[in-house]
Write a protein that holds these residues in place. Structure first.
Motif, mmCIF file in Angstrom:
data_model
loop_
_atom_site.group_PDB
_atom_site.id
_atom_site.type_symbol
_atom_site.label_atom_id
_atom_site.label_comp_id
_atom_site.label_asym_id
_atom_site.label_seq_id
_atom_site.Cartn_x
_atom_site.Cartn_y
_atom_site.Cartn_z
ATOM 1 N N GLU A 9 -5.736 81.797 -0.392
ATOM 2 C CA GLU A 9 -7.052 81.693 0.229
ATOM 3 C C GLU A 9 -7.375 80.204 0.292
ATOM 4 O O GLU A 9 -7.139 79.482 -0.680
ATOM 5 C CB GLU A 9 -8.046 82.430 -0.678
ATOM 6 C CG GLU A 9 -9.468 82.417 -0.209
ATOM 7 C CD GLU A 9 -10.393 83.023 -1.260
ATOM 8 O OE1 GLU A 9 -9.887 83.684 -2.205
ATOM 9 O OE2 GLU A 9 -11.599 82.810 -1.154
ATOM 10 N N ILE A 11 -10.143 77.148 1.180
ATOM 11 C CA ILE A 11 -11.508 76.717 1.507
ATOM 12 C C ILE A 11 -11.416 75.293 2.049
ATOM 13 O O ILE A 11 -11.058 74.367 1.325
ATOM 14 C CB ILE A 11 -12.416 76.754 0.266
ATOM 15 C CG1 ILE A 11 -12.440 78.165 -0.305
ATOM 16 C CG2 ILE A 11 -13.816 76.278 0.607
ATOM 17 C CD1 ILE A 11 -13.161 78.275 -1.630
ATOM 18 N N ASN B 20 -8.390 61.362 5.489
ATOM 19 C CA ASN B 20 -8.717 62.796 5.483
ATOM 20 C C ASN B 20 -7.723 63.585 4.644
ATOM 21 O O ASN B 20 -8.107 64.511 3.929
ATOM 22 C CB ASN B 20 -8.730 63.344 6.919
ATOM 23 C CG ASN B 20 -9.978 62.903 7.670
ATOM 24 O OD1 ASN B 20 -11.006 62.603 7.055
ATOM 25 N ND2 ASN B 20 -9.905 62.834 8.988
ATOM 26 N N TRP B 23 -8.392 62.842 0.818
ATOM 27 C CA TRP B 23 -9.590 63.414 0.201
ATOM 28 C C TRP B 23 -9.794 64.900 0.492
ATOM 29 O O TRP B 23 -10.301 65.632 -0.357
ATOM 30 C CB TRP B 23 -10.847 62.667 0.672
ATOM 31 C CG TRP B 23 -10.980 61.305 0.091
ATOM 32 C CD1 TRP B 23 -10.768 60.123 0.730
ATOM 33 C CD2 TRP B 23 -11.364 60.962 -1.241
ATOM 34 N NE1 TRP B 23 -10.993 59.071 -0.116
ATOM 35 C CE2 TRP B 23 -11.357 59.553 -1.342
ATOM 36 C CE3 TRP B 23 -11.705 61.698 -2.378
ATOM 37 C CZ2 TRP B 23 -11.685 58.881 -2.519
ATOM 38 C CZ3 TRP B 23 -12.036 61.030 -3.553
ATOM 39 C CH2 TRP B 23 -12.017 59.634 -3.615
ATOM 40 N N PHE B 24 -9.455 65.335 1.694
ATOM 41 C CA PHE B 24 -9.966 66.636 2.139
ATOM 42 C C PHE B 24 -8.925 67.737 2.301
ATOM 43 O O PHE B 24 -9.279 68.835 2.686
ATOM 44 C CB PHE B 24 -10.743 66.447 3.453
ATOM 45 C CG PHE B 24 -11.904 65.498 3.301
ATOM 46 C CD1 PHE B 24 -12.956 65.802 2.449
ATOM 47 C CD2 PHE B 24 -11.932 64.284 3.985
ATOM 48 C CE1 PHE B 24 -14.017 64.931 2.287
ATOM 49 C CE2 PHE B 24 -12.989 63.404 3.836
ATOM 50 C CZ PHE B 24 -14.038 63.727 2.984
ATOM 51 N N PRO B 26 -7.071 70.769 1.316
ATOM 52 C CA PRO B 26 -7.284 71.759 0.237
ATOM 53 C C PRO B 26 -6.109 71.776 -0.727
ATOM 54 O O PRO B 26 -4.960 71.646 -0.318
ATOM 55 C CB PRO B 26 -7.380 73.084 0.999
ATOM 56 C CG PRO B 26 -7.823 72.717 2.370
ATOM 57 C CD PRO B 26 -7.168 71.399 2.655
ATOM 58 N N ARG B 174 -6.590 80.143 -4.768
ATOM 59 C CA ARG B 174 -7.669 79.702 -3.885
ATOM 60 C C ARG B 174 -7.647 78.173 -3.794
ATOM 61 O O ARG B 174 -8.089 77.481 -4.707
ATOM 62 C CB ARG B 174 -9.016 80.181 -4.412
ATOM 63 C CG ARG B 174 -10.160 79.805 -3.481
ATOM 64 C CD ARG B 174 -11.501 80.100 -4.121
ATOM 65 N NE ARG B 174 -11.898 81.470 -3.946
ATOM 66 C CZ ARG B 174 -12.853 82.051 -4.670
ATOM 67 N NH1 ARG B 174 -13.456 81.388 -5.633
ATOM 68 N NH2 ARG B 174 -13.196 83.305 -4.432
ATOM 69 N N ARG B 175 -7.081 77.692 -2.706
ATOM 70 C CA ARG B 175 -7.030 76.236 -2.514
ATOM 71 C C ARG B 175 -8.340 75.766 -1.916
ATOM 72 O O ARG B 175 -8.911 76.430 -1.057
ATOM 73 C CB ARG B 175 -5.884 75.880 -1.567
ATOM 74 C CG ARG B 175 -4.543 76.312 -2.087
ATOM 75 C CD ARG B 175 -3.483 76.148 -1.041
ATOM 76 N NE ARG B 175 -3.473 74.794 -0.512
ATOM 77 C CZ ARG B 175 -2.407 74.165 -0.062
ATOM 78 N NH1 ARG B 175 -1.250 74.776 -0.078
ATOM 79 N NH2 ARG B 175 -2.478 72.950 0.414
ATOM 80 N N SER B 176 -8.829 74.627 -2.385
ATOM 81 C CA SER B 176 -10.087 74.129 -1.823
ATOM 82 C C SER B 176 -10.074 72.609 -1.728
ATOM 83 O O SER B 176 -9.402 71.934 -2.512
ATOM 84 C CB SER B 176 -11.269 74.591 -2.676
ATOM 85 O OG SER B 176 -11.247 73.932 -3.918
ATOM 86 N N TRP B 177 -10.836 72.114 -0.780
ATOM 87 C CA TRP B 177 -10.909 70.661 -0.601
ATOM 88 C C TRP B 177 -11.720 70.004 -1.719
ATOM 89 O O TRP B 177 -11.446 68.864 -2.098
ATOM 90 C CB TRP B 177 -11.476 70.323 0.783
ATOM 91 C CG TRP B 177 -12.914 70.730 0.979
ATOM 92 C CD1 TRP B 177 -13.375 71.948 1.375
ATOM 93 C CD2 TRP B 177 -14.066 69.913 0.777
ATOM 94 N NE1 TRP B 177 -14.741 71.955 1.423
ATOM 95 C CE2 TRP B 177 -15.196 70.708 1.072
ATOM 96 C CE3 TRP B 177 -14.264 68.592 0.378
ATOM 97 C CZ2 TRP B 177 -16.487 70.228 0.981
ATOM 98 C CZ3 TRP B 177 -15.571 68.099 0.292
ATOM 99 C CH2 TRP B 177 -16.661 68.918 0.586
#
Lengths: 192, 339
Positions: A9, A11, B20, B23-24, B26, B174-177
């Motif tokens: 998943e 985000i 980008n 930092w961003f 994910p 759950r990968r996130s930035w």
């Protein structure tokens, strides 16, 4: 087998607006992280001091004003506080901190060690002595209250480290010549 | 369009793309979660030790009395909620509340909320205990701050376990930035710390003549092991002093390339464990190693910690391209698909 276990998943990444906003915030933050040690007295430039003034609420508020000068400019002598309590009946009781026997675990010992080191830091001739005096009085008031003593005499002890060649020739780390004492004063119990 | 304009435009596009990605992109929260657990344990232990003499330090007749600390802080913006609580009962109440928060952070229960509360609590003890602080407290607060930024509860946490239980099946990674931003901030902060630690040492003659390490090891008040025998090994002492300075100074550059990162991180272990074991600062040595964890790829963290209860299935994505392990995996995948 449930495919959701294999497919991650994700985000993000965020949209352009959020990216710009976060980029500005992290850039400002990194400058603050840098300024904390860069503008740390005593050696600092006018430019660093000016920038630090602008950033001060943020740097102070987030506890970023740290020099990170671990064992720098070089490891020096250590400092202890010795005290002698005098009670109403005239008897006396010596003590010192840090104290390996009573300050346990090691982290607690280190808290006491930092308190005695801090007194030495405040004893810097360039620093206002009022700051040191207030800490000395704070320690004295605590000792008087804790032990119910009439007065307490405080001494700051500097313990030098012998050179390697001196140790090879037999000098002990506890050799008396390595200790210097400086009186911090005698303090009476305040009338309640 | 002139070649100069094209060059500048391409350069700008490369910088923006790199920024980008840095930092961003994910990322898997495994490393951030490991940092959360270690920091939580350290915060819990640090404050349990404050609890041994809570009123002795912070009470009305304590060592660190309000008039001295507040006078020293002067016009500083340092703050602490502990100023509002003077009586032993009130102090103990807020102290126990802080311990509960640190414990919840460690196990990852309501992590998004307790990470913020843990930072506020750590900051408050830092703002109150001026005079008894040292490097441990600085790093504790720093790590607690960045744990507020990222989703550290998205792995190795009760939050994730409860969510999987509710869903009735293991959850994917759950990968996130925001986890990436948190890791990047810790990485950059660690670089700043070591850079200034190294630069400050350059002003000390003992770091140049190689005697500095002896001056630390030979300091009786620091010693937790009797290291006096090292006086018989002056060249070894010199070497350790020089390696320490070079390692700290060049950490900021050498920790990023894939080639040198493992060497730099491996050197951190003897350096900080040496401080921990020989100089009696176990907590400080360990928390610095926790900070260095930020440079460990999430894949490696998962491999070491093992499959999390929430599960990471085969074929799950690797970390962002800036992590060496992630890059290597992508190259392998690419070459396999080309074949």
């Amino acid at each position: 087998m449930n495919n959701t276990q294999d497919k991650p998943e994700t985000i993000g990444p965020p949209g352009r607006g959020v990216r710009v906003l976060v980029s500005v915030l992290v850039s400002l933050h990194i400058v603050a992280v840098f300024l904390g040690p860069f503008a740390m007295p005593p050696q600092t430039s006018e430019l660093a001091a000016t920038l630090a003034d602008v950033y001060r609420p943020y740097v102070d508020g987030l506890s970023l004003a740290n020099g990170y000068r671990f064992f720098a400019p070089e490891p020096g002598p250590s400092h202890l506080v010795r005290y002698e309590l005098t009670f109403d009946d005239g008897s006396t009781e010596p003590g010192e901190f840090p104290n390996r026997d009573s300050n346990w675990p090691r982290l607690l010992y280190h808290r006491y060690f930092m308190m005695s080191e801090f007194l030495n830091t405040l004893s810097n001739p360039d620093a206002p002595s009022e700051r040191r005096d207030r800490y000395v009085r704070s320690y004295a008031r605590h000792l008087l209250a804790e032990h119910g003593a009439k007065s307490v005499k405080l001494t700051l002890v500097r313990h030098w480290v012998p050179r390697m060649d001196e140790v090879r020739q037999g000098r002990k780390l506890t050799d008396k010549v390595l200790y210097e004492e400086r009186s911090l004063g005698t303090f009476e119990r305040e009338a309640s | 369009m002139s070649s100069a304009t094209t060059y500048v435009r391409d350069w700008g596009a490369d910088v923006a793309a790199g920024w980008n990605r840095f930092w961003f992109e994910p990322t898997d929260p495994a490393t951030l979660a490991a940092i959360r657990i270690c920091t939580g344990v350290m915060l819990l232990y640090t404050h349990l030790v404050w609890g041994l003499e809570l009123t002795t330090f912070f009470g009305p007749d304590g060592w660190l009395q309000a008039d001295a600390v507040r006078f020293l802080q002067g016009e500083s913006y340092a703050w602490s909620y502990l100023w509002w609580f003077e009586s032993p009962a009130a102090l103990w109440t807020v102290h126990i509340a802080a311990l509960v928060v640190f414990a919840m952070l460690t196990v990852g229960l309501y992590t998004r909320v307790v990470s913020i509360l843990a930072f506020i609590a750590a900051l408050s003890y830092f703002g109150r205990a001026t005079g008894a602080l040292f490097g441990l407290d600085q790093i504790n607060v720093m790590l607690a701050m960045y744990l507020c930024v990222g989703r550290s509860g998205d792995a190795f946490s009760l939050d994730r376990w409860r969510a999987a239980r509710k869903a009735g099946h293991p959850l994917p990674v759950r990968r996130s930035w925001s986890s990436n931003v948190a890791i990047r901030l810790i990485q950059l902060h660690m670089c700043v710390i070591y850079m200034f630690a190294g630069m400050a040492k350059l002003t000390g003659p003992a770091w140049w003549d190689g005697n500095a390490m002896w001056m630390a090891f030979g300091n009786l008040e620091y010693q937790s092991l009797d290291m006096t025998w090292m006086a018989d090994w002056p060249r070894l002492m010199n070497l350790m002093a020089h390696v320490t300075v070079f390692w700290e100074l060049f950490y900021v550059a050498l920790v990023w390339p894939r080639l040198t990162r493992p060497i730099v991180l491996l050197l951190a272990i003897p350096l900080h464990l040496g401080i921990a074991i020989c100089l009696g600062m176990i907590t400080f040595g360990v928390i610095m190693l926790v900070g260095n964890l930020a440079f460990v790829a999430p894949e490696l963290t998962r491999a070491v910690v093992g499959r999390a209860p929430t599960g990471q299935g085969r074929g799950a994505p690797s970390d962002g391209p800036t992590h060496p392990a992630g890059k290597a995996k992508r190259r392998r995948d690419k070459s396999r698909s080309a074949k």
